[in-house]
Write a protein that holds these residues in place. Structure first.
Motif, PDB file in Angstrom:
ATOM      1  N   ILE A  64      41.535  66.514  -5.943  1.00  0.00           N
ATOM      2  CA  ILE A  64      42.489  65.541  -6.483  1.00  0.00           C
ATOM      3  C   ILE A  64      43.881  65.806  -5.910  1.00  0.00           C
ATOM      4  N   ILE A  65      44.307  67.060  -5.995  1.00  0.00           N
ATOM      5  CA  ILE A  65      45.704  67.395  -5.717  1.00  0.00           C
ATOM      6  C   ILE A  65      46.006  67.432  -4.230  1.00  0.00           C
ATOM      7  N   ARG A  66      45.162  68.102  -3.457  1.00  0.00           N
ATOM      8  CA  ARG A  66      45.463  68.306  -2.047  1.00  0.00           C
ATOM      9  C   ARG A  66      45.560  67.011  -1.238  1.00  0.00           C
ATOM     10  N   PRO A  67      44.609  66.072  -1.389  1.00  0.00           N
ATOM     11  CA  PRO A  67      44.697  64.865  -0.551  1.00  0.00           C
ATOM     12  C   PRO A  67      45.878  63.952  -0.871  1.00  0.00           C
ATOM     13  N   LEU A  68      46.509  64.137  -2.026  1.00  0.00           N
ATOM     14  CA  LEU A  68      47.638  63.275  -2.381  1.00  0.00           C
ATOM     15  C   LEU A  68      48.967  63.837  -1.893  1.00  0.00           C
ATOM     16  N   LYS A  69      48.904  65.089  -1.405  1.00  0.00           N
ATOM     17  CA  LYS A  69      50.129  65.816  -1.105  1.00  0.00           C
ATOM     18  C   LYS A  69      50.987  65.174  -0.022  1.00  0.00           C
ATOM     19  N   VAL A  70      50.348  64.722   1.064  1.00  0.00           N
ATOM     20  CA  VAL A  70      51.115  64.201   2.200  1.00  0.00           C
ATOM     21  C   VAL A  70      51.958  63.001   1.784  1.00  0.00           C
ATOM     22  N   LEU A  71      51.319  62.059   1.090  1.00  0.00           N
ATOM     23  CA  LEU A  71      52.039  60.855   0.673  1.00  0.00           C
ATOM     24  C   LEU A  71      53.096  61.186  -0.383  1.00  0.00           C
ATOM     25  N   MET A  72      52.748  62.144  -1.244  1.00  0.00           N
ATOM     26  CA  MET A  72      53.709  62.574  -2.268  1.00  0.00           C
ATOM     27  C   MET A  72      54.977  63.126  -1.618  1.00  0.00           C
ATOM     28  N   ILE A  73      54.790  63.960  -0.595  1.00  0.00           N
ATOM     29  CA  ILE A  73      55.937  64.550   0.094  1.00  0.00           C
ATOM     30  C   ILE A  73      56.699  63.479   0.877  1.00  0.00           C
ATOM     31  N   THR A  74      55.950  62.540   1.490  1.00  0.00           N
ATOM     32  CA  THR A  74      56.606  61.429   2.181  1.00  0.00           C
ATOM     33  C   THR A  74      57.512  60.661   1.217  1.00  0.00           C
ATOM     34  N   GLY A  75      56.967  60.339   0.050  1.00  0.00           N
ATOM     35  CA  GLY A  75      57.746  59.640  -0.977  1.00  0.00           C
ATOM     36  C   GLY A  75      58.952  60.449  -1.399  1.00  0.00           C
ATOM     37  N   PHE A  76      58.747  61.766  -1.514  1.00  0.00           N
ATOM     38  CA  PHE A  76      59.845  62.637  -1.945  1.00  0.00           C
ATOM     39  C   PHE A  76      60.966  62.653  -0.907  1.00  0.00           C
ATOM     40  N   VAL A  77      60.585  62.704   0.376  1.00  0.00           N
ATOM     41  CA  VAL A  77      61.590  62.689   1.446  1.00  0.00           C
ATOM     42  C   VAL A  77      62.384  61.380   1.413  1.00  0.00           C
ATOM     43  N   LEU A  78      61.673  60.256   1.243  1.00  0.00           N
ATOM     44  CA  LEU A  78      62.344  58.952   1.119  1.00  0.00           C
ATOM     45  C   LEU A  78      63.321  58.949  -0.049  1.00  0.00           C
ATOM     46  N   MET A  79      62.833  59.429  -1.205  1.00  0.00           N
ATOM     47  CA  MET A  79      63.644  59.430  -2.415  1.00  0.00           C
ATOM     48  C   MET A  79      64.851  60.346  -2.260  1.00  0.00           C
ATOM     49  N   PHE A  80      64.609  61.538  -1.703  1.00  0.00           N
ATOM     50  CA  PHE A  80      65.679  62.527  -1.604  1.00  0.00           C
ATOM     51  C   PHE A  80      66.753  62.093  -0.602  1.00  0.00           C
ATOM     52  N   SER A  81      66.320  61.586   0.568  1.00  0.00           N
ATOM     53  CA  SER A  81      67.311  61.201   1.576  1.00  0.00           C
ATOM     54  C   SER A  81      68.089  59.962   1.137  1.00  0.00           C
ATOM     55  N   SER A  82      67.401  58.991   0.535  1.00  0.00           N
ATOM     56  CA  SER A  82      68.134  57.810   0.051  1.00  0.00           C
ATOM     57  C   SER A  82      69.057  58.210  -1.103  1.00  0.00           C
ATOM     58  N   GLY A  83      68.598  59.144  -1.928  1.00  0.00           N
ATOM     59  CA  GLY A  83      69.426  59.647  -3.031  1.00  0.00           C
ATOM     60  C   GLY A  83      70.682  60.329  -2.510  1.00  0.00           C
TER      61      GLY A  83
ATOM     62  N   ARG B  58      36.860  62.656  -1.662  1.00  0.00           N
ATOM     63  CA  ARG B  58      35.684  63.400  -2.139  1.00  0.00           C
ATOM     64  C   ARG B  58      35.217  62.936  -3.507  1.00  0.00           C
ATOM     65  N   VAL B  59      36.017  62.077  -4.116  1.00  0.00           N
ATOM     66  CA  VAL B  59      35.644  61.544  -5.426  1.00  0.00           C
ATOM     67  C   VAL B  59      35.257  60.072  -5.243  1.00  0.00           C
ATOM     68  N   PRO B  60      34.121  59.642  -5.825  1.00  0.00           N
ATOM     69  CA  PRO B  60      33.720  58.243  -5.677  1.00  0.00           C
ATOM     70  C   PRO B  60      34.776  57.272  -6.230  1.00  0.00           C
ATOM     71  N   VAL B  61      34.846  56.088  -5.613  1.00  0.00           N
ATOM     72  CA  VAL B  61      35.813  55.062  -6.015  1.00  0.00           C
ATOM     73  C   VAL B  61      35.728  54.769  -7.517  1.00  0.00           C
ATOM     74  N   THR B  62      34.495  54.593  -8.005  1.00  0.00           N
ATOM     75  CA  THR B  62      34.317  54.258  -9.420  1.00  0.00           C
ATOM     76  C   THR B  62      34.928  55.323 -10.332  1.00  0.00           C
ATOM     77  N   LYS B  63      34.781  56.584  -9.933  1.00  0.00           N
ATOM     78  CA  LYS B  63      35.318  57.682 -10.754  1.00  0.00           C
ATOM     79  C   LYS B  63      36.841  57.694 -10.743  1.00  0.00           C
ATOM     80  N   VAL B  64      37.413  57.531  -9.532  1.00  0.00           N
ATOM     81  CA  VAL B  64      38.881  57.504  -9.423  1.00  0.00           C
ATOM     82  C   VAL B  64      39.425  56.370 -10.284  1.00  0.00           C
ATOM     83  N   ALA B  65      38.820  55.186 -10.130  1.00  0.00           N
ATOM     84  CA  ALA B  65      39.334  54.001 -10.824  1.00  0.00           C
ATOM     85  C   ALA B  65      39.168  54.110 -12.339  1.00  0.00           C
TER      86      ALA B  65
END
Lengths: 164, 158
Positions: A64-83, B58-65
């Motif tokens: 859950i956590i690891r794959p969201l990190k890149v976009l989260m950091i991208t958003g943070f950079v946008l937010m921080f620099s615009s801030g 790694r998580v199915p779409v249905t589960k995430v949603a």
């Protein structure tokens, strides 16, 4: 010694003045600030909800956590620099705003919390990531992050109104 | 009732007038509007990224949603309630605002997408989601909801 003259100087630099007085730049930068906020805090929220075990408690945290990190950091950079640009344009006003000071305190706390988490538990995901229930320190980090970011957003919104 | 009549009704409502006359009410409601946005967009970004083939692959779409649906719902409900309150307090300003109708158009299609194709596709098994369909719905959903946010931000500037 007060920081006010320094903040006034920042605000009165050519860049600060041009951001503040431009019809387009200030709104565009503010818009980027909100989009960055939606991306970064939105994904931080999902991360925190997993850390606390509120959502997807049956899934491995790393998935859950690891794959969201890149976009989260991208958003943070946008937010921080615009801030930073918004601050540049209104530094003295921000200095006089109590809400802005609270915002900075909670931003710092959110940063320290994330840094502490990353440098201790975050590094060693292999040890705990397979477990369904996370160590209490990880859950605590999630709760602290949630509280800090709610405060940052609320005081941020308050700063904008105090400034008008 | 004409469109302007509806806007006037909101503008003259007790709720609208109370918020307008208060120093802090508008800012306080805006805080909740923004926090609702974080819930709504955060959960939808995570779901739509997954449809686009990124994020929690790694998580199915249905589960995430299904796991994030309550977050989306909390966000959506908060935004609509606080949004209606904010609108009531400045309905006539919104009537003349060039960005407001755009926000409503994006919102209409955002909701329509969410309750039809988005709902349908996030309830399919991963193997049954065509490679193009999932990406199309994910992209459309993101474009519409960020359209709502952009047009909403623009209300204060145009």
């Amino acid at each position: 010694m007060t920081l006010l003259p320094f903040f006034e100087w920042i605000q009165d630099t050519a860049i600060g003045t041009s951001i503040r007085e431009s019809i387009f730049v200030f709104p565009i930068v503010e818009t980027i600030h909100v989009i960055g906020l939606a991306l970064s805090v939105g994904l931080i929220l999902i991360t925190d909800l997993r850390l606390t075990g509120i959502v997807m408690a049956g899934e491995r945290p790393v998935d859950i956590i690891r794959p969201l990190k890149v976009l989260m950091i991208t958003g943070f950079v946008l937010m921080f620099s615009s801030g930073a640009l918004l601050f540049w344009a209104e530094a003295a006003k921000c200095y006089k705003s109590p809400a802005f000071r609270f915002k900075m305190i909670f931003l710092l706390l959110a940063g320290l919390n994330a840094l502490y988490f990353e440098s201790t538990l975050g590094r060693n995901t292999a040890a705990w990531s397979a477990a369904t229930v996370l160590p209490s320190r990880a859950r605590l980090a999630g709760w602290l992050s949630l509280i800090c970011w709610i405060a940052v957003i609320s005081f941020g919104r308050w700063t904008a109104y105090g400034l008008k | 009732m004409t469109l302007i009549g509806l806007f006037q009704w909101f503008d003259n409502s007790w709720v609208g007038m109370t918020i307008r006359s208060s120093t802090y009410a508008f800012a306080l409601i805006e805080c909740f509007h923004l926090l609702g946005m974080v819930c709504l967009l955060g959960s939808l970004v995570a779901i739509d990224l997954r449809l686009l083939g990124f994020g929690m692959t790694r998580v199915p779409v249905t589960k995430v949603a299904s796991a994030l649906a309550p977050v989306t719902w909390i966000g959506l409900t908060t935004m609509i309630v606080t949004g209606t309150l904010l609108f009531s307090s400045e309905a006539m300003k919104c009537y003349q605002n060039e960005a407001f109708p755009w926000k409503m158009i994006f919102l209409f299609f955002g909701l329509l997408t969410y309750f039809t194709i988005h709902r349908w596709i996030t309830r399919q098994d991963d193997s049954r989601i065509g490679p193009v369909w999932g990406k199309l719905v994910g992209f459309l959903s993101l474009a519409l909801w960020f359209g709502v946010a952009l047009a909403g931000r623009a209300i204060a500037f145009v």
